[in-house]
Enzyme design. Structure first.
Site: not given
Length: 233
Positions: A113, A117
């Site tokens: 991943e 964010e």
């Protein structure tokens, strides 16, 4: 709900402007979600398209989770290249806005991943993260502005030997294969908004039960490695 749909690895780049009707190849999540870090189920009702896509978070009174959030995903995996988003994240304690590649056990692979964010408790920072076989590495980067004020451009370049993160075309963080292990498995590209469970309180804070929040995505673009300038690759 699927806009287009085949689970294959993308061979070409794309630009998605999220006009109405939407273009191809996006899936909108709509199911109850069980994860110890999320107090969020996914609902297509939380996704609204109109010259961009609005991702909404709102309280819910039924089920185990306290909130309904929004998640969109490309139906084709992508690999090395440059990932760009025009995004305005949401403010709010315990609210997270994300733009990331992901693959894992659900898709029959190890967990790799790469994340951009924003934690709604402090949108003057960008949380960059990467997982390799489920192992997390992460940093908080001061932006020098409040990302929640307006849509801005963010990006990461996923290269075989490094990952670079950008804000408004300024390089803000880089990690190389000499520094740490890097993701290698092609992943699905997501954008989402969600509420954290109390288990993440020290990281994100915990949302008040009445929290409502909206994030905006104006455009998403992917440029494969083969199409990047030589000096990038």
């Amino acid at each position: 709900m699927i806009f287009g749909a085949t689970l294959v690895t993308a061979q070409e780049g794309f630009e998605e402007l999220f006009r109405v009707p939407p273009t191809n190849d996006w899936h909108v999540a709509d199911y109850d979600f069980s994860h110890p870090h999320f107090d969020t189920d996914w609902s297509r009702k939380q996704v609204h398209l109109d010259d961009g896509v609005q991702l909404s978070l709102s309280p819910k009174s039924t089920g185990k989770n306290g909130f309904a959030g929004a998640s969109i995903r490309r139906t084709a995996t992508t690999h090395y290249g440059r990932y760009e988003v025009e995004m305005q994240p949401a403010r709010g304690e315990g609210v997270i806005t994300g733009f990331f590649t992901y693959t894992g056990r659900y898709y029959g692979t190890r967990h790799d991943e790469i994340d951009i964010e924003f934690l709604g408790k402090d949108t003057t920072k960008l949380h960059v993260a990467w997982f390799v076989d489920g192992v997390l590495n992460n940093r908080f980067i001061d932006l020098g502005f409040d990302a929640a004020e307006k849509p801005r451009a963010y990006a990461f370049e996923w290269l075989p030997d490094r990952i670079r993160w950008y804000a408004e075309d300024t390089l803000i963080f880089e990690v190389t294969s000499a520094d740490a292990r890097l993701p290698e498995v092609p992943g699905f590209l997501f954008a989402n908004i969600w509420a954290a469970s109390p288990a993440l309180d020290t990281w994100s804070g915990t949302p008040a039960p009445t929290t409502n929040a909206d994030a905006f995505v104006g455009a998403i673009r992917f440029i494969p490695l083969s199409d990047l300038p030589d000096q990038i690759s």
